[in-house]
Write a protein that holds these residues in place. Structure first.
Motif, PDB file in Angstrom:
ATOM      1  N   THR A  45      16.371 -26.503  23.962  1.00  0.00           N
ATOM      2  CA  THR A  45      16.264 -26.337  25.408  1.00  0.00           C
ATOM      3  C   THR A  45      14.834 -25.961  25.756  1.00  0.00           C
ATOM      4  O   THR A  45      14.255 -25.073  25.141  1.00  0.00           O
ATOM      5  N   ARG A  46      14.256 -26.631  26.734  1.00  0.00           N
ATOM      6  CA  ARG A  46      12.879 -26.358  27.149  1.00  0.00           C
ATOM      7  C   ARG A  46      12.883 -25.504  28.410  1.00  0.00           C
ATOM      8  O   ARG A  46      13.554 -25.833  29.389  1.00  0.00           O
ATOM      9  N   LEU A  47      12.131 -24.405  28.342  1.00  0.00           N
ATOM     10  CA  LEU A  47      12.100 -23.435  29.430  1.00  0.00           C
ATOM     11  C   LEU A  47      10.666 -23.145  29.848  1.00  0.00           C
ATOM     12  O   LEU A  47       9.739 -23.244  29.045  1.00  0.00           O
ATOM     13  N   ARG A  74      22.903 -24.725  29.201  1.00  0.00           N
ATOM     14  CA  ARG A  74      21.846 -24.656  28.201  1.00  0.00           C
ATOM     15  C   ARG A  74      21.111 -23.312  28.215  1.00  0.00           C
ATOM     16  O   ARG A  74      20.515 -22.921  27.228  1.00  0.00           O
ATOM     17  N   SER A 104      28.360 -29.140  28.337  1.00  0.00           N
ATOM     18  CA  SER A 104      27.181 -30.004  28.322  1.00  0.00           C
ATOM     19  C   SER A 104      26.084 -29.532  29.272  1.00  0.00           C
ATOM     20  O   SER A 104      24.905 -29.795  29.053  1.00  0.00           O
ATOM     21  N   ASP A 105      26.439 -28.828  30.343  1.00  0.00           N
ATOM     22  CA  ASP A 105      25.447 -28.411  31.329  1.00  0.00           C
ATOM     23  C   ASP A 105      24.944 -26.992  31.106  1.00  0.00           C
ATOM     24  O   ASP A 105      24.004 -26.559  31.764  1.00  0.00           O
ATOM     25  N   TYR A 164      14.483 -23.209  34.496  1.00  0.00           N
ATOM     26  CA  TYR A 164      15.225 -24.171  33.676  1.00  0.00           C
ATOM     27  C   TYR A 164      15.988 -25.126  34.570  1.00  0.00           C
ATOM     28  O   TYR A 164      16.766 -24.702  35.427  1.00  0.00           O
ATOM     29  N   ASN A 165      15.736 -26.409  34.388  1.00  0.00           N
ATOM     30  CA  ASN A 165      16.514 -27.448  35.054  1.00  0.00           C
ATOM     31  C   ASN A 165      16.560 -27.253  36.577  1.00  0.00           C
ATOM     32  O   ASN A 165      17.605 -27.423  37.217  1.00  0.00           O
ATOM     33  N   GLY A 166      15.431 -26.870  37.150  1.00  0.00           N
ATOM     34  CA  GLY A 166      15.356 -26.688  38.596  1.00  0.00           C
ATOM     35  C   GLY A 166      15.852 -25.352  39.093  1.00  0.00           C
ATOM     36  O   GLY A 166      15.812 -25.086  40.303  1.00  0.00           O
ATOM     37  N   HIS A 167      16.300 -24.477  38.190  1.00  0.00           N
ATOM     38  CA  HIS A 167      16.805 -23.163  38.576  1.00  0.00           C
ATOM     39  C   HIS A 167      15.818 -22.087  38.116  1.00  0.00           C
ATOM     40  O   HIS A 167      15.139 -22.235  37.104  1.00  0.00           O
ATOM     41  N   GLU A 168      15.758 -21.007  38.874  1.00  0.00           N
ATOM     42  CA  GLU A 168      14.912 -19.871  38.536  1.00  0.00           C
ATOM     43  C   GLU A 168      15.786 -18.645  38.297  1.00  0.00           C
ATOM     44  O   GLU A 168      16.670 -18.335  39.087  1.00  0.00           O
ATOM     45  N   SER A 215      10.162 -24.391  23.718  1.00  0.00           N
ATOM     46  CA  SER A 215      11.374 -24.931  23.103  1.00  0.00           C
ATOM     47  C   SER A 215      11.845 -24.031  21.980  1.00  0.00           C
ATOM     48  O   SER A 215      11.054 -23.611  21.129  1.00  0.00           O
TER      49      SER A 215
END
Length: 336
Positions: free
Chosen positions: A135-137, A168, A165-166, A116-120, A98
């Motif tokens: 933001t957590r990575l 990050r 908002s999306d 991040y958020n399901g993306h690589e 974080s």
């Protein structure tokens, strides 16, 4: 490393000896006239800072071991920004990392894998990563070679977040010379407290934000902070302090029970936040400074280095010393 990352600005005061060294492809040690950092450079491939007279002549390019011998630290201008240079010799997966301030990270050697958020995302030398605060990575820094290691520079933008908002975490590639020049001018301004005023430093960071806008990326002031962010920021301000939930609650003008209830609503707990802020900061100190592990333990609130190492290993899955050592087959196998 991509050539667009490296252009040697030749100061008109460079003497004949330097010109001869460049002509014969000899690596030289030169000093940036803005931030006074020494760098090794080859013909046409050097730090993007502006240079003045040589300090030494060397025959080989620097290795990660050579770089770690120089004094490294985090440079900060309160309320304006921070900067540091990251070195890592071993590929290590850092889960749930974080960042407490929005940061722009420019990769110089090696590569970076980000989940991040399901993306690589996979970023190479010459690419950049912009990460919004809170933001957590999942991050893996991959060294170019065990000798060269992974190297990056980062620049933070306190009180700002990425617009949208999306949005990050954003990967940025094909950076222009102007973008990179602006980045390193801002880095130099953060470092040079004596020669560059806060007002000029602010303008240089604003120039970086303008270059981001040219790429369709806007930063805006973060006017609404989650309670989790406020607590993390408070802990980070005096990270070695023996914080209690009661004290933090009083500082935020609420009862301890209200603090705990509101943190729970954000899927957080006070002791968890306290430990995580300390561990994330310790990881940063391991990457960007030359402080001994025992000193870092003390700096983040642990009098016992062994207890610190145990907590660090529980949080990240590897020992503090592994951040600065060569690649280990088991860690590399885990990444592959």
């Amino acid at each position: 490393m991509p050539d667009q990352w490296w252009r040697l600005y030749q100061d008109p005061n460079l003497n004949t000896a330097v010109e001869q060294a460049l002509t014969h492809h000899v690596a030289i040690g030169i000093v940036c006239r803005h931030c006074h950092n020494g760098h090794a450079a080859l013909l046409g491939k050097g730090c993007r800072h502006e240079y003045q007279k040589p300090i030494d002549f060397i025959k080989t390019s620097e290795t990660s071991k050579d770089r770690q011998m120089t004094s490294r630290t985090i440079s900060t201008r309160m309320g304006i920004g921070s900067t540091a240079k990251v070195f890592q010799s071993q590929a290590l997966l850092t889960s749930g990392l974080s960042l407490d301030e929005t940061a722009l990270i420019l990769i110089r050697r090696g590569s970076k894998q980000v989940g991040y958020n399901g993306h690589e995302y996979h970023l190479n030398a010459g690419d950049a990563l912009l990460v919004s605060a809170d933001t957590r990575l999942d991050v893996t820094n991959l060294p170019a070679t065990p000798a060269e290691g992974y190297e990056a520079d980062w620049l933070s933008f306190p009180n700002h977040i990425i617009e949208g908002s999306d949005a990050r975490a954003l990967a940025i590639s094909s950076l222009s010379h102007g973008f990179i020049d602006a980045f390193y001018h801002a880095v130099a301004a953060i470092k040079d407290h004596a020669g560059i005023s806060d007002k000029v430093a602010e303008k240089r960071l604003e120039e970086v934000m303008l270059w981001l806008e040219e790429r369709g990326i806007a930063l805006r002031l973060n006017r609404v902070e989650r309670l989790t962010q406020k607590v993390r920021r408070m802990i980070a301000s005096e990270i070695a302090k023996e914080w209690t939930a009661e004290e933090v609650a009083h500082s935020l003008a609420m009862s301890e029970s209200t603090l705990r209830r509101k943190l729970s609503a954000e899927n957080a707990a006070f002791q968890q936040l306290l430990a995580d802020v300390r561990m994330c900061h310790a990881l940063t100190l391991l990457q960007v400074t030359d402080r001994a592990i025992s000193q870092i333990a003390y700096d983040v609130g642990y009098e016992s280095p062994s207890k610190f190492s145990t907590r660090f290993r529980l949080r990240f899955g590897f020992n503090p010393g592994q951040v600065r050592t060569q690649l280990i087959a088991s860690q590399q196998a885990a990444i592959n």
